[in-house]
Design an enzyme around this catalytic site. Structure first.
Site, short mmCIF file in Angstrom:
data_model
loop_
_atom_site.label_atom_id
_atom_site.label_comp_id
_atom_site.label_asym_id
_atom_site.label_seq_id
_atom_site.Cartn_x
_atom_site.Cartn_y
_atom_site.Cartn_z
N PRO A 2 37.63 41.50 74.63
CA PRO A 2 38.74 41.76 73.72
C PRO A 2 39.80 42.64 74.37
O PRO A 2 39.49 43.57 75.10
CB PRO A 2 38.07 42.48 72.55
CG PRO A 2 36.64 42.08 72.62
CD PRO A 2 36.34 41.92 74.09
N GLU A 3 41.06 42.32 74.09
CA GLU A 3 42.16 43.13 74.63
C GLU A 3 42.55 44.19 73.60
O GLU A 3 42.03 44.23 72.48
CB GLU A 3 43.31 42.21 75.02
CG GLU A 3 42.84 41.15 76.00
CD GLU A 3 43.93 40.50 76.83
OE1 GLU A 3 44.99 41.12 77.04
OE2 GLU A 3 43.72 39.37 77.31
N LYS A 51 40.95 49.95 75.45
CA LYS A 51 39.83 49.14 74.97
C LYS A 51 38.68 49.99 74.46
O LYS A 51 37.56 49.50 74.27
CB LYS A 51 39.35 48.20 76.08
CG LYS A 51 40.42 47.22 76.55
CD LYS A 51 39.91 46.29 77.63
CE LYS A 51 41.01 45.35 78.10
NZ LYS A 51 40.52 44.39 79.13
N ARG A 120 41.10 59.35 82.17
CA ARG A 120 40.97 58.33 83.21
C ARG A 120 41.82 57.09 82.92
O ARG A 120 41.91 56.20 83.77
CB ARG A 120 39.51 57.91 83.35
CG ARG A 120 38.57 59.03 83.76
CD ARG A 120 37.23 58.49 84.24
NE ARG A 120 36.53 57.75 83.19
CZ ARG A 120 35.60 58.29 82.39
NH1 ARG A 120 35.32 59.59 82.49
NH2 ARG A 120 34.97 57.56 81.50
N ASN A 161 43.21 39.86 80.57
CA ASN A 161 43.60 38.73 81.39
C ASN A 161 44.66 37.85 80.75
O ASN A 161 45.51 37.28 81.43
CB ASN A 161 42.37 37.90 81.75
CG ASN A 161 42.52 37.23 83.10
OD1 ASN A 161 43.38 37.59 83.90
ND2 ASN A 161 41.68 36.24 83.37
N ARG A 253 39.04 38.40 88.67
CA ARG A 253 39.35 37.63 87.46
C ARG A 253 40.35 36.54 87.80
O ARG A 253 41.22 36.73 88.67
CB ARG A 253 39.95 38.54 86.37
CG ARG A 253 39.06 39.67 85.93
CD ARG A 253 37.85 39.20 85.12
NE ARG A 253 38.25 38.51 83.91
CZ ARG A 253 38.58 39.12 82.77
NH1 ARG A 253 38.56 40.45 82.70
NH2 ARG A 253 38.90 38.44 81.71
#
Length: 263
Positions: A2-3, A51, A120, A161, A253
């Site tokens: 999931p984005e 995310k 981060r 992606n 990817r």
């Protein structure tokens, strides 16, 4: 995976359904041992960075959830049916409950540990405090490809992606162009577009990237998915110029692009 828009949509749903009342928290599969710490506490709010989804509880504990490739929430009204399958966490409020299955992370943290995770990460385009100058400072001097940089969560948090491939197509940028060769004007336009596209994703619950004049012809890349320009369309004709879409592996990817429209 999931984005970012999916996590923001989940946070809004959980905020609406659970905030302000005591929650019953359990781990039917037994792999979330800290569920007992939360059970009966008031669910105060839900928040997101990229995310990463956070459930905040009265008294300080925070559940950190990263769905990864396979994680999913399923919702049901109360009373919920008996758990089915490997339910990592069950959260039940006054009217609704939700089951979490298959996440990469589901653990209880304190504020300092949450701050360490956020430190981060790059800015989240869906957060009001997101500063595009932060990712631009890294991109402008980077010898990595822009396609790799957009997927680096320490540069921009929440891009996956689909948004990566589609955003670069919409702005005519080859995914293999180096970050330092992207102009500030190109980045600014792409960032503005990314924020708008992700807001649409939150509102509609799906990624919508194709302009109306090109939203026809070949079907979506998968059942019940909106059309894309390039994502998962390798070998299909470009919706704009009819050139076959290319694909290659970039940072582990698959990236998709049009060799004519993206120069």
């Amino acid at each position: 995976m999931p984005e970012g828009h999916t996590l923001h949509r989940l946070a809004r749903l959980h905020q609406r359904r659970f905030a302000g009342a005591p929650a019953a928290v359990s781990s039917p599969q037994g792999r979330f041992a800290d569920a007992a710490i939360l059970n009966g506490r008031v669910f105060t709010r839900a928040s997101v960075w990229g995310k990463h989804l956070f459930h905040h509880y009265d008294g300080g504990p925070i559940v950190h959830i990263h769905l990864g490739l396979y994680g999913t929430f399923t919702e049901a009204p109360v009373p919920m049916p008996l758990p089915v399958g490997q339910v990592r966490m069950r959260l039940v409020g006054t009217e609704y409950g939700t089951d979490l299955r298959g996440p990469t992370a589901c653990d209880v943290l304190d504020e300092a540990q949450v701050s360490a995770i956020v430190a981060r990460l790059g800015p989240d385009p869906l957060r009001r405090d997101a500063d595009p100058a932060v990712p631009w400072a890294r991109i402008a001097k980077s010898g990595k490809t822009i396609g790799a940089l957009l997927m680096d969560q320490s540069v921009i948090a929440g891009v996956g992606n689909v948004y990566r491939s589609e955003l670069l197509f919409r702005h005519h940028i080859d995914p293999f162009r180096l970050g330092r060769d992207v102009s500030e004007e190109e980045f600014t336009d792409a960032w503005t577009d990314l924020v708008a596209l992700m807001k649409v994703g939150v509102r509609r619950g799906k990624i919508v990237v194709v302009e109306p004049e090109y939203d026809h012809g070949a079907p979506s890349y998968a059942p019940n998915r909106p059309r894309t320009y390039v994502y998962r369309r390798a070998g299909e004709p470009c919706r704009v110029c009819s050139t076959p879409i290319l694909t290659a592996v970039l940072e582990g990817r698959n990236v998709f692009w049009c060799p004519i429209c993206q120069v």
